[in-house]
Design an enzyme around this catalytic site. Sequence first.
Site, PDB file in Angstrom:
ATOM      1  N   PHE A 112       8.144 -10.355  70.589  1.00  0.00           N
ATOM      2  CA  PHE A 112       8.525 -10.724  69.292  1.00  0.00           C
ATOM      3  C   PHE A 112       8.486  -9.528  68.519  1.00  0.00           C
ATOM      4  O   PHE A 112       7.321  -8.846  68.795  1.00  0.00           O
ATOM      5  CB  PHE A 112       7.353 -11.909  68.720  1.00  0.00           C
ATOM      6  CG  PHE A 112       7.871 -12.335  67.526  1.00  0.00           C
ATOM      7  CD1 PHE A 112       8.693 -13.439  67.565  1.00  0.00           C
ATOM      8  CD2 PHE A 112       7.047 -11.660  66.325  1.00  0.00           C
ATOM      9  CE1 PHE A 112       8.921 -13.843  66.116  1.00  0.00           C
ATOM     10  CE2 PHE A 112       7.456 -12.287  64.923  1.00  0.00           C
ATOM     11  CZ  PHE A 112       8.412 -13.358  65.089  1.00  0.00           C
ATOM     12  N   ASP A 183      -0.036 -12.316  74.437  1.00  0.00           N
ATOM     13  CA  ASP A 183       0.185 -13.103  73.156  1.00  0.00           C
ATOM     14  C   ASP A 183       0.593 -14.461  73.426  1.00  0.00           C
ATOM     15  O   ASP A 183       1.720 -14.837  74.107  1.00  0.00           O
ATOM     16  CB  ASP A 183       1.447 -12.464  72.290  1.00  0.00           C
ATOM     17  CG  ASP A 183       1.586 -13.158  70.862  1.00  0.00           C
ATOM     18  OD1 ASP A 183       1.256 -14.454  70.833  1.00  0.00           O
ATOM     19  OD2 ASP A 183       1.705 -12.275  70.094  1.00  0.00           O
ATOM     20  N   TYR A 208      -0.391 -22.096  63.687  1.00  0.00           N
ATOM     21  CA  TYR A 208       0.554 -22.788  62.719  1.00  0.00           C
ATOM     22  C   TYR A 208       1.715 -23.417  63.636  1.00  0.00           C
ATOM     23  O   TYR A 208       2.812 -24.230  63.179  1.00  0.00           O
ATOM     24  CB  TYR A 208       1.090 -21.849  61.563  1.00  0.00           C
ATOM     25  CG  TYR A 208       1.690 -20.672  61.941  1.00  0.00           C
ATOM     26  CD1 TYR A 208       2.925 -20.494  62.465  1.00  0.00           C
ATOM     27  CD2 TYR A 208       0.521 -19.773  61.848  1.00  0.00           C
ATOM     28  CE1 TYR A 208       3.255 -19.297  62.839  1.00  0.00           C
ATOM     29  CE2 TYR A 208       1.152 -18.127  62.185  1.00  0.00           C
ATOM     30  CZ  TYR A 208       2.698 -18.133  62.428  1.00  0.00           C
ATOM     31  OH  TYR A 208       3.124 -16.742  62.942  1.00  0.00           O
ATOM     32  N   LYS A 209       1.740 -22.833  64.731  1.00  0.00           N
ATOM     33  CA  LYS A 209       2.938 -23.467  65.799  1.00  0.00           C
ATOM     34  C   LYS A 209       2.448 -24.619  66.546  1.00  0.00           C
ATOM     35  O   LYS A 209       2.380 -25.747  65.997  1.00  0.00           O
ATOM     36  CB  LYS A 209       3.316 -22.407  66.912  1.00  0.00           C
ATOM     37  CG  LYS A 209       4.080 -21.293  66.036  1.00  0.00           C
ATOM     38  CD  LYS A 209       4.438 -19.991  66.913  1.00  0.00           C
ATOM     39  CE  LYS A 209       5.118 -18.842  65.780  1.00  0.00           C
ATOM     40  NZ  LYS A 209       5.230 -17.672  66.317  1.00  0.00           N
TER      41      LYS A 209
HETATM   42  C1  LIG Z   1       5.187 -16.367  65.537  1.00  0.00           C
HETATM   43  C2  LIG Z   1       4.695 -15.164  66.090  1.00  0.00           C
HETATM   44  C3  LIG Z   1       4.163 -14.202  65.590  1.00  0.00           C
HETATM   45  C4  LIG Z   1       3.993 -14.052  64.126  1.00  0.00           C
HETATM   46  O1  LIG Z   1       2.841 -13.245  63.534  1.00  0.00           O
HETATM   47  P1  LIG Z   1       2.247 -13.557  62.192  1.00  0.00           P
HETATM   48  O2  LIG Z   1       1.270 -12.503  61.867  1.00  0.00           O
HETATM   49  O3  LIG Z   1       1.663 -15.066  62.383  1.00  0.00           O
HETATM   50  O4  LIG Z   1       3.467 -13.576  61.247  1.00  0.00           O
HETATM   51  C5  LIG Z   1       3.752 -12.691  66.273  1.00  0.00           C
HETATM   52  N1  LIG Z   1       4.135 -12.736  67.456  1.00  0.00           N
HETATM   53  C6  LIG Z   1       4.846 -13.848  68.343  1.00  0.00           C
HETATM   54  C7  LIG Z   1       4.897 -13.596  69.702  1.00  0.00           C
HETATM   55  C8  LIG Z   1       4.958 -14.912  67.643  1.00  0.00           C
HETATM   56  O5  LIG Z   1       5.589 -15.852  68.219  1.00  0.00           O
END
Ligand SMILES: *Cc1c(COP(=O)(O)O)cnc(C)c1O
Length: 396
Positions: A112, A183, A208-209
């Site tokens: 991500f 992650d 939140y997912k």
């Molecule tokens: C959703 C997601 C994020 C989002 O990070 P936030 O700090 O919560 O906005 C980061 N890394 C991955 C792999 C994700 O899927």
Amino acid sequence: MNFALTRRQFMLPIGVVYMDGNSLGPLPKAVPDRLTECVTDEWGELLIRGWNEAGWMAQPNKLGDRIAPIIGAAPGTVTVGDTLSLRVYQALYAALKLNPERRVVLTDSGNFPSDLYMADGLLRAMGGDYELRVVEPEQVSASITDEVAVLMLTEVDFRTGRLHDMARLTSAAHRNGVVTVWDLAHSAGAIEVQLADTKADFAVGCTYKYLNGGPGAPAFIYVRPDLIELAEPVLQGWLGHAFAFDFTTDYKPAAGIDRMRVGTPAILGMAALDAALDVWDGLSISDVRAASIRMSELFIGEVERRCPQVELASPRDPNHRGSQVSFLCDNGYPVMQALIERGVIGDFRAPNGMRFGFTPLYLRDEDVMAAVDILDDILRNRLWDEPRFHQRAHVT
Ligand SMILES: *Cc1c(COP(=O)(O)O)cnc(C)c1O
């Protein structure tokens, strides 16, 4: 496993087929009352006493202990708070400090972007000659060499759902003296994760997912228990201090996972998450995974049979994907907007991916079939080709 009972624990708008729990889980019915109670009975009545009497100060670790069994971790190894991006920063720094002779962070292009940006920023702040090495997902295994300090991966690719083999890559890393940061953003609550068994060093994720904690719900961080006393916190907040309420001028990390805490916990968000986690009581993640695979296979089979306009972008083997499925489609954005207008909510990831999440907690086979009917109708009759569907919103 009776998922009719779990479905009843969610508030779902009538006429909606929700296939976007991979971005934001829906609202568990227990959340509004729990939030009201936290606001009126705790904040309103207890005021400052809430930190002790309502257990607010203990909430980050208490929630960590509720998440731990969902990700195969032992009690006392997970704490909750802050955002996932910050948790990536903390975990990566601590991991690098465990491998001080090496300078390479290995990751892949499927990670991500925020993880990559945070890593880049951290390495720059650390100075020196660190390198963020980004390889193709298929090259990760062959790129684990004794030059690498840290292997930093997201287990499930947010675009395609491609699933890395955490056990295999972690042991390959360890054989080469590499520390791992996983992650679990698209894993926690979606697939079976065995942090303790795989001996993963650090893990982070969001709630939140698939854990349905609500927009901006706090993130979590895991540190393997035998590493925690060696893990150096880069964000030396007062609540990660051994004696926060001594208010000394020098920093001394707390024992255990507490050292990964930073500042004052966001209690309202934690109250919502606490209620959302009730859904998991008595639920087996392997049952969730099995039902998710069954539904995603049903979806892929039906879409491929009926919709020649789209092409599967996810791995075909369900054991090589998480619980989301992506299809490439030339007009993916307007098609997804047309789907959403008809109540089938997925999302779109540039350049042309339509993403659909499959969780049996609230999605049923009949919903999957209804979604395929609507997709087929939209594609066959070009119903997506309306000016309003082409207008790009900020969040896709
Ligand atoms: C959703 C997601 C994020 C989002 O990070 P936030 O700090 O919560 O906005 C980061 N890394 C991955 C792999 C994700 O899927």
